[in-house]
Structure formats: structure tokens, C-alpha cells
Design an enzyme around this catalytic site. Structure first.
Site, PDB file in Angstrom:
ATOM      1  N   GLY A 144       0.787  -1.234   0.000  1.00 34.33           N
ATOM      2  CA  GLY A 144       0.000   0.000   0.000  1.00 34.33           C
ATOM      3  C   GLY A 144       0.814   1.278   0.000  1.00 34.33           C
ATOM      4  CB  SER A 145       0.041   4.526   1.608  1.00 35.95           C
ATOM      5  OG  SER A 145       0.601   5.817   1.552  1.00 35.95           O
ATOM      6  CB  THR A 146       4.662   5.524  -1.441  1.00 39.18           C
ATOM      7  OG1 THR A 146       3.887   6.687  -1.767  1.00 39.18           O
ATOM      8  CG2 THR A 146       4.439   4.472  -2.511  1.00 39.18           C
TER       9      THR A 146
END
Lengths: 142, 391
Positions: free
Chosen positions: A64-66
Site C-alpha cells: 500500500g501507501s508510499t
């Protein structure tokens, strides 16, 4: 009792000894962990409600999110970060987070061999983790 | 890893501290993933721009870099921030606005373009086969899969470091052998709508880990649907790329997975967390809307008005909003709000009293329960608009 020794790959150097918190599921630090206190907040996660602060946090890999890298940095600044991160396969988002937050990290470890509540001594410089199997110390932080 | 003389001088701190820190991040990443060298990039795109998702400590990190005179070496764009300056900033506490502007000022001081979008490819489409250092996982998958550019899924700070140095370590998705498909995915039935594309991404992301799939039956899929698929794939897993056209390779020997319609149905049901049928907010534009999507939304609304009981947000970039102004005006005349620079996930919807969010984005539906402390209803665009207009 003789510890079990697991050998992996050094990612961020450091040494610590703490209780292991083990997940079979990947973790997204953004949205998955509360940056205020280090609790796992992702619904349906096997560690839901557990706190990663001061643990040797073992999970397969990130997803998921960076922005997850920055969440690790925030946790470290608030003293809510894990003492070490142990992954099966490291991904760049978690790696960069561990680098800027200076959290000892090893990957290429078969995390199935570690159980929540074990005492884990991490020597990230050598890429080694020693495990003492503890009875009755499971999920002390939940 | 081999460093040129100049790179070594940066690493040793002969230039400013900021350059040294950035070079150290890149070199450590490169050594770890066995890169032999740093390679020049065409552009960088950083995540971690919204003050809501960043918080104070990372903001201090950005302040320190900006103060130390870090400057971008290549075209570098920014992800959405936590509010826009027309609509949300008037409804949120002013201290949050100030903190967000402080983050933005740091990036602008370093030379970043204030694109404030998760779809930088609509502003300037990267050429095929160029190397990029992009964070924002949905844009990474889109760049690799739809645009044919080459990028790893950078963490926010490593994309930032690559922007300052103008290079990235040569590993992972920058090497042709790592872009080969490992799995062939067969679909039981063709995908029907945007939500099924998103659900397929979530479903595959969870089982593929980092393997690259070839997905059969997507030859006629629109780029907007592929965008939904890629965003969801990155949300649930580590996969940075998928093939939507059959590449010229032999597929007999690669692993095969078949995805049943019931798998997708279950995934969609799981992403809806409430049985209530009355959302406080209906949000489309995750990832930010394309020109075509805005046109479609205006068309679907038709002559109907948005009901007063619900808010209807369409999120996009300033660039697309300008290009779509005719359709934007129509949406706004009929009671919707077309917001730029931000989105529902990275703003404080809970501070606006929003408890249930309806969306056509599987990525948003995944994040809303934790990042917005709200319930979600996942439904196709057509249903979202019907709900907005008819209740």
C-alpha cells in the site's frame, strides 16, 4: 534454554532484545498503524489492536501507501516505533522508513519460525536474530 | 555499487547536508537491492504532501531539507495535499491550513511543481521506456503498466531523495528481467464496471505479493478502468505492474490463476462496511479524475440536481479542471463540488461531520475506515451519481 538462530540480510544496523510481535499478514503503515501510539488499526488484520511500540515486529512484507516510510519516522520520533523490523521480503517503502527512522531491520527471515511472545535478540549488523521460546508471554501488549 | 567521482563527493558531504542525506538514502537502497549504479531519471513524483498523513515529525524533516537549500535536479511533482484553498480551507480550522501551507512552502522552496495530484501523468505524460522515481503507488502501477515508463514504487522520502539528486538506483523495475510476467490471470467473466476493476486489483494484490500478472480479457478496457485496477492492486499488495495485453512470450509454463465472479463479489461486499443507504458524502476521483471521467460525470448527472442531504465531491487536478471547465460548471451548477489539489482520503472528513462515504474507488474504500474513521459504501460510478441525485 538454547535459542534458535535465524540468519537473514542486514538492512539497517543495530542491536536490541525485546518481545516478538508476529503477523502473517502484510502491513501498510499508513492507514494500518496509528501514528500516535503504534497500535494496529487495520480492520481484519491479525494484529488488530496490538501495539508495535518497543516490539521486534515481524511480518511478511509491506503493502500500500508510499507514505508508510514517513509513518515509521513519526513513530520513532514519538518513541512508539518497534525496536526492530523483521521481514520475509523487504520492500522499498518499509526500507526507506527504517533508514530515516534508524530502526534496526533484517529481511529474508522465515518469520513462521517466530511466535508472538518469544524473546528476540536482533543483531542487524550480522543479519542474525536469536529466538527464545517463552511460554505464556503471548500478546502481552494487546 | 559504483559511484562516479561527483556522486562520491556528494556522498562525502562536499556539497550541502541535504544532498548528502539524499545521496545516502539512494546508496543504501541501491546497495541493498544490488544496484550496480545510479541512473538518471526523467522525473520524480513525491508522496507525503498532505499534512494529515505526514504529521509533525516528517514535516520537520522537510523543513530541514528546505532550509539546507536542497533543490530538485529534475522535473518533480507533488501528490495531493490535505485541503484546497476554495472549499475545504473555509470549513477546516485555520491552524491546519497554516500547517499545510508550511509543508507546501518547503516543497516549493526545493523547486517542486505544485501539481498536487496523484495523476501527474495527465499533466505531462512520460515517454515510453524512460526511467522515473515515482512514489504514489497508483501512479507507479499506471506508469509501468499503461504508459510503459519504468519506475519502482518509491517510498515518499526516496522519491524526494531521487528528485534532489536527479538519479535513482538501478534495480527492480528499472531492469528488463524484473518486468517479466510471472502469473497468467484468467477471468471467469469480463469485468462489468469500475468497481469490478477495483475489486480485481484488491483481490490480486493480496495473493500476488510482488509478482507481475498478465490479465486476460482486458484488451478493450478503458485507461480509466485500468487506473482503478492499478490503484487497487498497489493498495493491497507490492505488485508494481500488470500486463493488460498479451506480451510476446510463451505462457504455457507460467503459473495460472482463475478469478471467479464470486471472488470479486465477495471482495466488493467486504469493502462496504455499513448497511446504511444514506452516505453523508459521495466521493469520486480516487485516483484524480481524467478529463473523460469528468465529462462522464456531467453527462450522468444530466439535468438532475444533487440532493441537499448529501455532499458530492469530484476530485481532480487543477490542470484537468481547467481543461474540463465546461463540464465542471455543469456539475457545480447542479450542486456538486469539483475540488482540486486534494481528495477525501487525505483531508479531515471526520472534522466535517462525515460518517459514511460512498465511492466508486476500491482504494478509497480500503483506506476510509482507518484514515477517515468513517463507514464506506463501494458502488459503481452510475450508482454513486444516482444516489447523489435521487437518494
Amino acid at each position: 534454554m538454547q535459542p534458535i538462530t535465524l540468519k537473514g540480510r542486514k538492512i539497517v544496523e543495530g542491536h536490541c532484545k525485546a518481545e516478538a510481535l508476529v503477523s502473517t499478514k502484510p502491513i501498510s503503515f499508513l492507514g494500518g498503524v496509528d501514528p500516535a501510539d503504534g497500535k494496529i488499526i487495520e480492520r481484519d488484520h491479525d494484529l488488530y489492536g496490538a501495539c508495535i511500540k518497543d516490539k521486534v515486529l515481524c511480518f511478511p512484507h509491506g503493502h500500500g501507501s508510499t507514505v508508510g516510510s514517513y509513518v515509521l519516522y513519526s513513530l520513532a520520533k514519538k518513541n512508539c516505533a518497534p525496536k526492530a523490523i523483521i521481514n520475509q521480503t523487504a520492500d522499498p517503502v518499509v526500507v526507506v522508513g527504517a533508514i530515516i527512522a534508524n530502526i534496526p531491520m533484517i529481511d529474508q527471515i522465515e518469520i513462521k519460525k517466530i511466535t508472538t511472545g518469544d524473546i528476540a535478540e536482533v543483531d542487524a549488523h550480522k543479519g542474525i536474530i536469536k529466538i527464545w521460546k517463552e511460554k505464556g508471554a503471548k500478546q502481552a501488549c494487546i | 555499487m559504483h559511484l562516479t567521482k561527483e556522486e562520491e563527493r556528494i556522498y562525502d558531504g562536499e556539497f550541502c547536508w541535504a544532498n548528502q542525506v539524499c545521496m545516502k538514502i539512494l546508496v543504501r537502497l541501491g546497495e541493498l537491492f544490488k544496484a550496480k549504479k545510479l541512473i538518471p531519471i526523467s522525473s520524480s513524483h513525491v508522496s507525503g504532501v498532505s499534512y494529515k498523513t505526514l504529521g509533525d515529525a516528517p514535516t520537520e524533516f522537510l523543513e530541514a531539507l528546505a532550509k539546507a537549500n536542497a533543490k530538485v535536479k529534475v522535473k518533480s511533482t507533488l501528490n495531493p495535499q490535505s485541503l484546497d484553498c476554495n472549499f475545504l480551507c473555509k470549513r477546516l480550522p485555520s491552524d491546519l491550513y497554516e500547517k499545510q501551507m508550511n509543508v507546501l512552502n518547503c516543497f516549493e522552496k526545493m523547486g517542486f511543481t505544485s501539481s498536487l495530484t496523484c495523476t501527474p501523468y495527465y499533466l505531462e505524460k512520460p515517454k515510453k521506456d524512460v526511467h522515473l522515481a515515482w512514489a504514489e503507488s497508483s501512479a507507479v502501477v499506471y506508469a509501468n503498466s499503461v504508459l510503459g515508463a519504468w519506475t519502482n514504487r518509491e517510498g515518499g522520502p526516496s522519491a524526494l531523495a531521487a528528485a534532489i539528486i536527479g538519479k535513482t538506483p538501478d534495480y527492480g523495475m528499472h531492469q528488463a528481467e524484473n518486468r517479466q510476467p510471472k502469473v497468467l490471470v484468467k477471468l471467469e467473466k469480463p469485468l462489468l464496471d469500475d468497481v469490478e476493476f477495483g475489486a480485481l486489483g484488491i483481490f490480486l494484490g493480496k495473493i500476488l505479493k510482488d509478482e507481475i500478472p498478465i490479465i486476460q480479457g482486458l484488451e478493450k478496457a478503458s485507461k480509466d478502468n485500468l487506473k482503478q485496477l492499478g490503484a487497487a492492486l498497489a493498495t493491497a499488495g507490492m505488485t508494481n505492474m500488470f500486463y493488460h495485453k498479451l506480451p510476446r512470450i510463451k505462457t504455457e509454463k507460467i503459473e495460472k490463476i482463475s478469478v471467479q465472479t464470486s471472488d470479486l463479489k465477495r471482495t466488493i461486499e467486504k469493502l462496504t462496511t455499513t448497511s446504511t443507504k444514506t452516505p453523508d458524502l459521495i466521493f469520486v476521483g480516487c485516483p484524480h479524475c481524467s478529463l473523460n471521467e469528468i465529462r462522464q460525470i456531467a453527462k450522468l448527472i444530466g439535468s438532475r440536481k444533487i440532493r441537499k442531504e448529501t455532499e458530492f465531491w469530484v476530485c481532480t487536478s487543477r490542470h484537468i479542471k481547467e481543461k474540463a471547465i465546461k463540464h465542471v460548471k455543469k456539475i457545480e451548477r447542479n450542486g456538486g463540488h469539483v475540488l482540486t489539489d486534494t481528495c477525501a482520503v487525505v483531508t479531515w472528513t471526520e472534522k466535517l461531520g462525515i460518517k459514511t462515504i460512498m465511492t466508486n474507488s476500491a482504494k478509497t474504500a480500503h483506506y476510509v475506515p482507518t484514515l477517515n474513521k468513517a463507514q464506506t459504501i463501494l458502488a459503481p460510478l452510475k450508482e454513486c451519481i444516482k444516489k447523489a441525485c435521487e437518494g
